[in-house]
Every structure is written in structure tokens, then in C-alpha cells.
Design a protein around this motif. Structure first.
Motif, short mmCIF file in Angstrom:
data_model
loop_
_atom_site.label_atom_id
_atom_site.label_comp_id
_atom_site.label_asym_id
_atom_site.label_seq_id
_atom_site.Cartn_x
_atom_site.Cartn_y
_atom_site.Cartn_z
N ASP A 13 22.06 5.29 -9.63
CA ASP A 13 23.46 5.21 -9.59
C ASP A 13 24.13 4.39 -10.90
O ASP A 13 24.80 5.17 -11.75
N ARG A 16 23.28 6.47 -14.08
CA ARG A 16 24.14 7.86 -14.06
C ARG A 16 25.44 7.46 -14.65
O ARG A 16 26.08 7.99 -15.28
N CYS A 17 25.92 6.24 -14.18
CA CYS A 17 27.27 5.57 -14.57
C CYS A 17 27.15 4.99 -16.05
O CYS A 17 28.22 5.80 -16.85
#
Length: 72
Positions: A13, A16-17
Motif C-alpha cells: 500500500d 502504491r501510495c
């Protein structure tokens, strides 16, 4: 094991961020290549540790076989 799974999800995550915050595809490619190199280095380090453990296991098993052969 559950903790590592959750940590992996968190890292994905976070990746991806950070990836989505980069300005263009060239920056994303650089980021992904750096991240890949980092993961590959970690993998190689883990492989070296596994090789050491495998060798220690081999030595102990050989020692057991030798001791077993002496007893017969």
C-alpha cells in the motif's frame, strides 16, 4: 506469519501510495527499479543465510551418520 502478511500488505500500500504521488511515468519507473533492487538485495541476503543453515544441517546430519556407523 500473520504479522508478516500484514506488513507485506502495508508495504504494498505504501509503495502504491508513493508511486501514485510521483509526477510522471519516468519517475515511477525509477522508483520501481530502485524498489526492485532493494527487494532483490534482501532476497539474496536471505538466500545466503539459508545456504549457511543448509550447510550446518548437512554437517550435523553427516556427523550423525558417522556416529551411527561407528556404533554398529
Amino acid at each position: 506469519m500473520e504479522r508478516r502478511y500484514q506488513q507485506g500488505i502495508y508495504e504494498a500500500d505504501a509503495c502504491r501510495c508513493e508511486l501514485s504521488s510521483l509526477p510522471d511515468d519516468a519517475a515511477r519507473i525509477c522508483f520501481l527499479k530502485r524498489h526492485r533492487r532493494k527487494l532483490l538485495t534482501s532476497l539474496h541476503e536471505a538466500q545466503k543465510r539459508l545456504s549457511c543453515i543448509d550447510y550446518m544441517l548437512y554437517e550435523l546430519e553427516q556427523k550423525q551418520k558417522e556416529c551411527g556407523a561407528d556404533e554398529t
